[in-house]
Each structure stands twice: as C-alpha cells, then as structure tokens.
Design a protein around this motif. Structure first.
Motif, mmCIF file in Angstrom:
data_model
loop_
_atom_site.group_PDB
_atom_site.id
_atom_site.type_symbol
_atom_site.label_atom_id
_atom_site.label_comp_id
_atom_site.label_asym_id
_atom_site.label_seq_id
_atom_site.Cartn_x
_atom_site.Cartn_y
_atom_site.Cartn_z
ATOM 1 N N LYS A 43 43.470 -16.569 -40.684
ATOM 2 C CA LYS A 43 44.217 -14.646 -40.592
ATOM 3 C C LYS A 43 43.078 -13.863 -40.740
ATOM 4 C CE LYS A 43 48.963 -16.499 -40.562
ATOM 5 N NZ LYS A 43 50.209 -16.090 -40.777
ATOM 6 N N LYS A 44 42.400 -14.019 -41.940
ATOM 7 C CA LYS A 44 41.434 -13.390 -42.629
ATOM 8 C C LYS A 44 40.365 -12.774 -42.137
ATOM 9 C CE LYS A 44 42.905 -13.330 -46.821
ATOM 10 N NZ LYS A 44 42.756 -12.516 -48.345
ATOM 11 N N LEU A 45 39.695 -13.994 -40.997
ATOM 12 C CA LEU A 45 39.068 -13.332 -39.691
ATOM 13 C C LEU A 45 39.112 -12.026 -39.211
ATOM 14 C CD1 LEU A 45 35.612 -13.637 -39.597
ATOM 15 C CD2 LEU A 45 37.037 -15.515 -37.515
ATOM 16 N N HIS A 46 40.845 -12.166 -38.757
ATOM 17 C CA HIS A 46 40.813 -11.323 -37.873
ATOM 18 C C HIS A 46 41.511 -9.859 -38.309
ATOM 19 C CE1 HIS A 46 42.467 -13.299 -34.107
ATOM 20 N NE2 HIS A 46 42.534 -14.756 -34.893
ATOM 21 N N LYS A 47 41.620 -10.216 -39.737
ATOM 22 C CA LYS A 47 42.259 -8.763 -40.588
ATOM 23 C C LYS A 47 40.243 -8.223 -41.368
ATOM 24 C CE LYS A 47 46.381 -9.724 -43.245
ATOM 25 N NZ LYS A 47 46.749 -10.385 -44.360
ATOM 26 N N PHE A 48 38.988 -9.080 -40.809
ATOM 27 C CA PHE A 48 37.953 -8.962 -41.365
ATOM 28 C C PHE A 48 37.382 -7.876 -40.132
ATOM 29 C CE2 PHE A 48 33.370 -9.890 -41.385
ATOM 30 C CZ PHE A 48 33.386 -8.752 -42.937
#
Length: 184
Positions: free
Chosen positions: A112-117
């Motif tokens: 999920k953090k990769l999507h936010k990044f």
C-alpha cells in the motif's frame, strides 16, 4: 545499511549499454530488486524486450525535455524525503496482454505504501509542471518475468518467485546519467 554493490554495478553497467537511447527518452522512476530476490527473475524470456535488471516501475514519466532534469531530481528527492523505507511483497505470478498483443507473465507487488509513493510522485511532478506519460493510467506494480509473442510457447517454468524486502531507495533511469536516492 550499505547498498547492494553488485546490484549498483549491474544497474550502472546496464545504463551504459542503453546509449542508443537519448537522455530524456523514456524516463522513469524505478525500484531495483535486491540481488537475493532478483535471481528468481531470469533474463530468459525478456531478452528482446527489456534487458534491464529486475525492477518495479514506480512511475513512468516518458519522454522529457533535458532542461527539466534538475527539476525532476529535486522533485523526486522532495518526495523521497517525505517517505520512510517500506516493505514490498512479491505475489503469485499472473498474466496480461499488452498493447503489442504480447502476453506478459509478471509477479504483482503488494505494498500500500508503494501505491501512496507512486501517487505522491505523480502529484508532485505534475504540480511542478513536469509532464507524466498517461499511457498507464492505473498503477499496477509488478516485476516482469517474460514477454510471450502470440503463437510462441512460454519459457517460464511455473517457479513461483517469492519474498519481501524493504524499499529504501529509487533510481531515475533515462536521464544523462542514472540517478539514485534514498528514502528518509
């Protein structure tokens, strides 16, 4: 933590082989896969399409005027400074058909953090008037295993890549030189 020197050498060497591409052509922001996991993704089956080291495309910028190179680096650095390293996990391989009618076997990435990044990079680049290619409107992070031309048999032998690692840096490829930076 020290960077993976073998991987750094591989990326820089690969960039040197790409001299037929002009700087500013096909610019992108990428995460390389650590060597211990990358060995699960052989070059066999990618040789005609993508000779790059195993990676995840964080954001494909596309063709970019070279006068924006410094602005791009500064913008990406400002986003990297907002993010702490985060975990990504390799998921079970899947297939899709691309715009060249090739079947792509790939391992999706769960994070999920990769999507936010990705979303923050895209937002900040556009805010700073750096154009972002819209060829891929939906972000689907993955590691490519093989490109299969219509009518060809796959080389992929159904070995399921697995593992997880901490994403702590990104590369910008396609500039005059590869550019690497860390997350805070």
């Amino acid at each position: 933590m020290l960077p993976d020197l073998k991987l750094l050498y591989k990326v820089i060497s690969w960039h040197q082989t790409q001299r037929d591409h002009k700087p500013g052509e096909s610019v992108g922001i990428f995460v390389t896969i650590p060597s211990n996991l990358a060995k699960q993704f052989p070059d066999d089956g990618k040789e005609e399409e993508d000779s790059s080291p195993p990676h995840i495309t964080v954001l494909f910028v596309g063709d970019m005027p070279l006068q924006l190179e410094d602005k791009l680096k500064k913008t990406v650095k400002s986003v990297c400074d907002q993010f702490k390293p985060f975990v990504a996990k390799i998921a079970k391989p899947r297939k899709f058909v691309n715009d060249k009618n090739q079947t792509i076997i790939h391992s999706p990435i769960k994070s999920k953090k990769l999507h936010k990044f990705h979303d923050e990079l895209k937002k900040q680049l556009l805010k700073n008037q750096i154009p972002v290619d819209s060829k891929f409107p939906e972000y689907k992070p993955h590691i490519t295993i093989e490109y299969i031309e219509k009518g060809e048999n796959p080389k992929y032998d159904d070995i399921v890549p697995e593992g997880e690692w901490q994403i702590d840096s990104v590369w910008i490829w396609g500039l005059s030189e590869p550019f690497w930076m860390t997350l805070k």
